[in-house]
Design an enzyme around this catalytic site. Structure first.
Site, mmCIF file in Angstrom:
data_model
loop_
_atom_site.group_PDB
_atom_site.id
_atom_site.type_symbol
_atom_site.label_atom_id
_atom_site.label_comp_id
_atom_site.label_asym_id
_atom_site.label_seq_id
_atom_site.Cartn_x
_atom_site.Cartn_y
_atom_site.Cartn_z
ATOM 1 N N ASP A 267 31.338 49.658 45.199
ATOM 2 C CA ASP A 267 32.282 48.931 44.366
ATOM 3 C C ASP A 267 31.548 47.721 43.766
ATOM 4 O O ASP A 267 30.407 47.405 44.130
ATOM 5 C CB ASP A 267 33.523 48.507 45.175
ATOM 6 C CG ASP A 267 34.714 48.210 44.260
ATOM 7 O OD1 ASP A 267 34.511 48.080 43.028
ATOM 8 O OD2 ASP A 267 35.844 48.102 44.759
HETATM 9 C C1 BGC Z 1 37.587 47.350 42.043
HETATM 10 C C2 BGC Z 1 37.487 48.825 41.749
HETATM 11 C C3 BGC Z 1 37.135 49.029 40.301
HETATM 12 C C4 BGC Z 1 35.844 48.295 40.011
HETATM 13 C C5 BGC Z 1 35.343 48.479 38.593
HETATM 14 C C6 BGC Z 1 36.400 46.565 41.543
HETATM 15 O O1 BGC Z 1 36.602 45.200 41.633
HETATM 16 O O2 BGC Z 1 37.736 47.170 43.433
HETATM 17 O O3 BGC Z 1 38.690 49.460 42.077
HETATM 18 O O4 BGC Z 1 37.043 50.395 40.015
HETATM 19 O O5 BGC Z 1 36.057 46.914 40.227
HETATM 20 O O6 BGC Z 1 36.084 47.773 37.688
#
Ligand code: BGC
Length: 712
Positions: A267
């Site tokens: 993530d």
């Molecule tokens: C979130 C994810 C998301 C990613 C990309 C993160 O902060 O936890 O769910 O897909 O950002 O934007």
């Protein structure tokens, strides 16, 4: 390139180590173009990357438009030393431009077809902007409504979460037929992210292996089986090890136990954050731990890009290991056909044609209609056509019902409640407090046949990093409701929000609807439900607690050694002194304008072996004169087992539609897999013994039968 000769092997042979490591990094478009239209939800840090390095990256996080995608791909291919095109990935969570109900609302439909359709249409639209992979669905089981991200998930039940996740994957990928109008999926967040302590986002997760395997992991597995190509690690630790570098998760479970070939991706900045967790001293160490644990791609950090090469040079990490990862990534690009057409999908004209088309808006409305949960109704709903309505509360004039995580959705192009109810309204006000209403407004509210109160949480109160410790209605809306209740002939709260809220104070409402955030056609759908043009059929995918102290409160709990039964006077039993054990509104609950009756529950045998199937049937009758939808729910209970089982476990749902006064026999088939449970080792097991099967309209309203399973 000649397509016959495009193999990951050949491509990898032509790449330098630096280029290969670059493939393992995903960057935001803003690094290439400061004026990017893309919206990035994490903090943009200085990643300490030079021009040369950014032109080795393998994928892009978010892209604003088809034109931007084409330009960036061109710019990239022009500047990169190899000719491996970028993959574009983005957060398409509940729609691209046509916005569908938020996932917790989609789950309330108790109808996987609804979730599949939402994903299908989202894919058709997202594809036109050159997005190849969506970061969806979120398969995290959620039992704590304080956590802001419950809005992105499918609630507290492992079966429902798994089925919804799988259906969305099927919808996005068009059952794995990647290509025109389909996008690949990156499911998230592996694993257990929904169990953050205290519901505080990014917080520690500490759970037993039993709960992990039984409650939390099955949904990710189902989504992978549904055809997801990517899986995103979660921000939390599990067993004290950040998921992003957790080899138990990424190797033992994902690769060895499940045999999954899905590409793993951290993530946002999560590989770098293992330093904050205290699991690595430096980026060097984080890079090593990441690759050793089985992390293929880092997102929005430069740990691999800046630090991995030295480990290969020192012979600690073999180049072969890097090749294996990179071949997975290149194979995916080959599968997408990017070497033939690096701009695949991106098409401005088609984007304009399909996005927000009449057909897509209609689909959005159909899903919204099934996602609303009718919580109370003393007969006031549906309203008569000529009812005089007072429409009050903070959500009356807004057009923003799209909810969080809809960055391509426009807040102001859809209808407000005021607009759709215009013909019936005698007074409208978006004031938040009784004291602010004028004498005239109060007088008109008294005169109206009914007062629709549009209350709840604004969209910014749920979502990532938006946890709340107090989940009551904000701004003292409960008091506002109570004041209106005193003066109005009938009050109907319409509750908006991204999580279960505390609604005790509103339980005496004449009717009440949980509307969540329903997307582009929210107001139209609510209008049709209020007037009975359509009939509500949603069910709650999460228990609504009576107070915060009850959390977590979920239907599939254990019995305990000292269970409490309603009305019991015994002191030493498992209960609170100051609140009931049961939630205010239980899992699976939701009313309809039809009156459904269940009768004749039958099981095909009283004794089955593990080779047999059990047919369970029930008659469901619509004893009203309106067509209605009912999610018929089947639960089981395994009374005795080496590892104790929950008092109820949902195993199947059949959503049916019954005409006025129509009856149907609804049949379910149970087999050994449905009756088994995951043990500490993550293996499905089952023992002989007595089971109950419960079929009904909610988790607390069922007909029950028993049968015996004999495991031979
Ligand atoms: C979130 C994810 C998301 C990613 C990309 C993160 O902060 O936890 O769910 O897909 O950002 O934007």
């Amino acid at each position: 390139m000649n397509s016959k000769r495009i193999t990951s092997n050949n491509i990898i042979k032509s790449m330098t180590l630096k280029e290969k490591i670059g493939q393992m990094t995903q960057l935001a478009p803003n690094l290439y173009n400061q004026h990017s239209e893309a919206v990035v939800y994490g903090a943009l840090r200085n990643l300490n990357l030079d021009e040369k390095k950014i032109y080795t990256a393998g994928s892009i996080l978010g892209i604003g438009s088809p034109t931007e995608m084409i330009n960036l791909q061109k710019q990239y291919l022009k500047n990169s030393t190899h000719q491996v095109p970028l993959v574009f990935m983005a957060d398409v969570i509940h729609g691209y431009k046509t916005i569908f109900p938020v996932p917790i609302a989609l789950a309330s439909s108790f109808n996987v077809d609804v979730a599949r359709t939402a994903a299908r249409i989202s894919a058709v639209e997202a594809y036109t902007s050159g997005i190849h992979v969506v970061f969806s669905p979120m398969c995290d089981l959620t039992r704590d409504p304080r956590w802001g991200r419950v809005v992105e998930g499918f609630g507290e039940d492992v079966y429902l979460t798994g089925e919804m996740s799988k259906a969305m994957v099927e919808g996005y990928t068009n059952y794995g037929k990647l290509g025109k109008d389909a996008v690949a999926c990156c499911i998230k967040h592996f694993a257990g992210y929904g169990a953050a302590e205290g519901g505080r986002d990014y917080n520690t997760v500490d759970m037993s292996r039993l709960s992990l395997f039984r409650d939390y992991l099955p949904a990710y597995k189902k989504a992978l089986d549904g055809g997801a190509d990517f899986i995103m690690t979660s921000f939390n630790t599990l067993d004290g090890i950040p998921s992003t570098i957790n080899s138990f998760l990424l190797k033992d479970v994902l690769r060895d136990k499940w045999g999954s070939k899905a590409i793993t991706i951290a993530d946002y900045d999560a590989l770098n954050q293992v330093i904050n967790h205290g699991a690595a001293e430096s980026q060097e160490e984080a890079a090593l731990k990441g690759i050793e644990a089985g992390l293929d791609i880092e997102m929005a950090s430069s740990v691999y890009m800046n630090k991995l090469e030295s480990w290969v040079e020192k012979n600690v990490v073999s180049e072969e290991k890097i090749n294996q990862v990179v071949s997975r990534l290149i194979d995916f690009k080959i599968k997408l056909g990017l070497f033939e057409n690096p701009y695949s999908g991106a098409d401005k004209e088609r984007e304009e044609l399909v996005s927000l088309s009449e057909e897509h808006l209609k689909m959005s409305k159909d899903t919204a209609l099934e996602s609303v949960v009718l919580l109370e109704n003393n007969g006031v709903l549906p309203l008569k056509k000529d009812s005089k309505i007072a429409l009050i509360g903070p959500f009356t004039k807004t057009r923003n019902f799209i909810g969080p995580w809809a960055w391509k959705g426009k807040h102001d192009i859809h209808s407000s409640l005021e607009e759709v109810f215009e013909e019936s309204i005698i007074v409208v006000s978006d004031k938040n407090r009784f004291e602010d209403l004028t004498e005239e407004e109060i007088s008109l509210i008294r005169q109206a046949d009914v007062c629709l109160m549009a209350l709840g949480e604004e969209d910014y109160l749920s979502g990532e990093a938006h946890s709340r410790s107090d989940i009551s209605l904000p701004n003292n809306q409960e008091e506002f409701y109570k004041s209106i209740k005193k003066i109005s002939k009938a009050v109907i709260p319409l509750i908006f929000g991204g999580r279960p809220l505390l609604l005790n104070g509103l339980k005496n409402a004449d009717a009440m609807m949980m509307c969540w955030f329903l997307g582009s056609q929210s107001s139209e759908a609510i209008h049709d439900l209020i007037f009975g043009i359509k009939n509500p059929s949603g069910k709650l995918p999460m228990s609504f607690p009576r107070n915060v102290g009850q959390i977590p409160v979920y239907y599939n709990h254990f019995n305990t050694g000292r269970p409490y039964y309603e009305g019991q006077v015994e002191m030493y039993v498992s209960k609170y002194l100051d609140v009931k054990n049961t939630p205010l509104y239980p899992f699976g609950y939701g009313l309809s304008y039809s009156k459904f009756e269940y009768s004749n529950l039958k099981v095909s045998k009283e004794r089955i072996t593990d080779k047999d199937e059990l047919i369970v049937s029930v008659i469901v009758s619509n004893k009203s004169d309106v067509l209605g939808g009912e999610a018929v729910q089947l639960y089981i209970r395994d009374y005795v087992s080496n590892v104790v089982r929950p008092v109820q476990e949902l195993k199947s749902i059949k959503k049916i539609w019954l005409d006025a006064n129509e009856s149907k026999v609804v049949e379910f088939t149970l087999n050994i897999e449905n009756l088994s449970y995951y043990n500490y080792q993550g293996n499905l097991t089952c023992e002989s013994g007595k089971f109950a099967v419960m079929v009904g309209t909610s988790s607390v309203n069922t007909l029950n039968k028993e049968f015996h399973l004999v495991v031979e």
